[in-house]
Design an enzyme around this catalytic site. Sequence first.
Site, PDB file in Angstrom:
ATOM      1  N   HIS A 166       0.897  -1.252   0.074  1.00 13.65           N
ATOM      2  CA  HIS A 166       0.182   0.076   0.148  1.00 13.65           C
ATOM      3  C   HIS A 166       0.934   1.214  -0.030  1.00 13.65           C
ATOM      4  CE1 HIS A 166      -3.386  -2.491   1.416  1.00 13.65           C
ATOM      5  NE2 HIS A 166      -4.137  -1.531   0.770  1.00 13.65           N
ATOM      6  N   LYS A 215      -0.362   4.782   4.672  1.00 13.72           N
ATOM      7  CA  LYS A 215      -1.354   3.840   5.644  1.00 13.72           C
ATOM      8  C   LYS A 215      -0.605   3.411   6.904  1.00 13.72           C
ATOM      9  CE  LYS A 215      -3.810  -0.514   4.896  1.00 13.72           C
ATOM     10  NZ  LYS A 215      -4.886   0.225   5.264  1.00 13.72           N
TER      11      LYS A 215
HETATM   12  P1  NAD Z   1      -7.417   9.353   5.509  1.00 10.59           P
HETATM   13  O1  NAD Z   1      -6.515   9.425   6.478  1.00 10.59           O
HETATM   14  O2  NAD Z   1      -7.119  10.076   4.106  1.00 10.59           O
HETATM   15  O3  NAD Z   1      -8.814   9.768   5.690  1.00 10.59           O
HETATM   16  C1  NAD Z   1      -9.462   9.733   7.003  1.00 10.59           C
HETATM   17  C2  NAD Z   1     -10.322  10.975   7.246  1.00 10.59           C
HETATM   18  O4  NAD Z   1     -11.087  10.739   8.473  1.00 10.59           O
HETATM   19  C3  NAD Z   1      -9.422  12.277   7.620  1.00 10.59           C
HETATM   20  O5  NAD Z   1      -9.906  13.143   6.774  1.00 10.59           O
HETATM   21  C4  NAD Z   1      -9.652  12.676   8.976  1.00 10.59           C
HETATM   22  O6  NAD Z   1      -9.588  14.004   9.114  1.00 10.59           O
HETATM   23  C5  NAD Z   1     -11.087  11.973   9.112  1.00 10.59           C
HETATM   24  N1  NAD Z   1     -11.535  11.866  10.656  1.00 10.59           N
HETATM   25  C6  NAD Z   1     -10.744  11.369  11.537  1.00 10.59           C
HETATM   26  N2  NAD Z   1     -11.607  11.635  12.495  1.00 10.59           N
HETATM   27  C7  NAD Z   1     -12.659  12.098  12.374  1.00 10.59           C
HETATM   28  C8  NAD Z   1     -13.850  12.367  13.207  1.00 10.59           C
HETATM   29  N3  NAD Z   1     -13.828  12.212  14.492  1.00 10.59           N
HETATM   30  N4  NAD Z   1     -15.108  12.715  12.660  1.00 10.59           N
HETATM   31  C9  NAD Z   1     -15.002  12.846  11.073  1.00 10.59           C
HETATM   32  N5  NAD Z   1     -13.811  12.617  10.360  1.00 10.59           N
HETATM   33  C10 NAD Z   1     -12.673  12.153  10.932  1.00 10.59           C
HETATM   34  O7  NAD Z   1      -7.384   7.812   5.285  1.00 10.59           O
HETATM   35  P2  NAD Z   1      -7.805   7.073   4.092  1.00 10.59           P
HETATM   36  O8  NAD Z   1      -6.865   6.538   2.894  1.00 10.59           O
HETATM   37  O9  NAD Z   1      -9.198   7.888   3.395  1.00 10.59           O
HETATM   38  O10 NAD Z   1      -8.541   5.618   4.916  1.00 10.59           O
HETATM   39  C11 NAD Z   1      -9.317   5.673   5.779  1.00 10.59           C
HETATM   40  C12 NAD Z   1      -9.751   4.193   6.031  1.00 10.59           C
HETATM   41  O11 NAD Z   1     -10.170   3.376   5.223  1.00 10.59           O
HETATM   42  C13 NAD Z   1      -8.317   3.379   6.771  1.00 10.59           C
HETATM   43  O12 NAD Z   1      -8.763   2.530   8.026  1.00 10.59           O
HETATM   44  C14 NAD Z   1      -8.100   2.497   5.478  1.00 10.59           C
HETATM   45  O13 NAD Z   1      -7.313   1.471   5.837  1.00 10.59           O
HETATM   46  C15 NAD Z   1      -9.343   2.196   5.069  1.00 10.59           C
HETATM   47  N6  NAD Z   1      -9.789   1.806   3.768  1.00 10.59           N
HETATM   48  C16 NAD Z   1     -10.740   0.698   3.427  1.00 10.59           C
HETATM   49  C17 NAD Z   1     -10.818   0.361   2.284  1.00 10.59           C
HETATM   50  C18 NAD Z   1     -12.151  -0.585   1.963  1.00 10.59           C
HETATM   51  O14 NAD Z   1     -12.294  -1.086   0.855  1.00 10.59           O
HETATM   52  N7  NAD Z   1     -12.578  -0.939   3.188  1.00 10.59           N
HETATM   53  C19 NAD Z   1     -10.356   1.038   1.223  1.00 10.59           C
HETATM   54  C20 NAD Z   1      -9.267   1.993   1.371  1.00 10.59           C
HETATM   55  C21 NAD Z   1      -9.351   2.322   2.565  1.00 10.59           C
END
Ligand code: NAD
Length: 272
Positions: free
Chosen positions: A158, A162
């Site tokens: 990744h 991450k």
């Molecule tokens: P990222 O850090 O870019 O985004 C996370 C967002 O959540 C940030 O903008 C942050 O400010 C926000 N956040 C944090 N606390 C918050 C709160 N209390 N209220 C509202 N917003 C809040 O991360 P990302 O790359 O977008 O990944 C996010 C998650 O999704 C990770 O756990 C990743 O592993 C997962 N993910 C899952 C899949 C899937 O298909 N299941 C695919 C991609 C990523």
Amino acid sequence: MSDMKLVVVGAAGRMGRALVDAISAVDGAALCAAVERDGADTIGADAGELAGMGTLGVPVTDDAEAAFAKADGVLDFTAPAVSVRFAELAAAAGIVHVIGTTGFETAQEDAVAAAATRTAIVKSGNMSLGVNLLSVLVRQAAMALEAADWDIEVLEMHHKHKVDAPSGTALLLGEAAAQGREIALADNSVRVRDGITGPREAGTIGFATLRGGSVVGEHSVILAGEGERVELTHKALDRSIFARGAVKAALWGRGKDPGLYSMLDVLGISES
Ligand code: NAD
């Protein structure tokens, strides 16, 4: 039926922006609110502009309760502790909660399961069709190829931002392999190797993690036997595959009984 009104939490994140974009592309779904964490510098910004798709008239807010009160569902790719709190709020509001967040501790998994007794939650470490199909294939392969002769290793790569490892998808695929072998993943996984590890123990499921650059997500499940190797691989080229899956999960969950559902349920892919 009227469009399903969806809140995106973590709307300024990598996945949050992809979700805002995906909602606009799916018939039957509409963005009604976008939530970010308290104090984020994106509060007040237009969610559509953050997603690079022009003004949508939906300003980012930190008031999750107010956002949930006017929604039919919430799309949540944030962080484990945050998703646990949102599961509580979604249950209280009686709306569908789609959780793509990964890296949960056992107690956090339990808290999500408790919230799912009160509302429909769809949770998956990977929302793409391809990976969910792959998990079915991995389960079959692990069942067909005997543990004494075939070693299973899960390799993932990744992007450098991450924060959890192994990835939720690697664990999902490891779980599929463990199910095929009828063993508990927690008791049979090797998550790290370092130093003089000794020979490989038969029947274990190993994990290897690579991080770097902008890789969206690549996973291989390697079944290694004497003189031959089977490799089952998925490469995500774009975050939109996860975002479209999440919107699909929300639409599927509308009107469903409370419960904890997976993407296999949503996609109707048989596990047997
Ligand atoms: P990222 O850090 O870019 O985004 C996370 C967002 O959540 C940030 O903008 C942050 O400010 C926000 N956040 C944090 N606390 C918050 C709160 N209390 N209220 C509202 N917003 C809040 O991360 P990302 O790359 O977008 O990944 C996010 C998650 O999704 C990770 O756990 C990743 O592993 C997962 N993910 C899952 C899949 C899937 O298909 N299941 C695919 C991609 C990523």
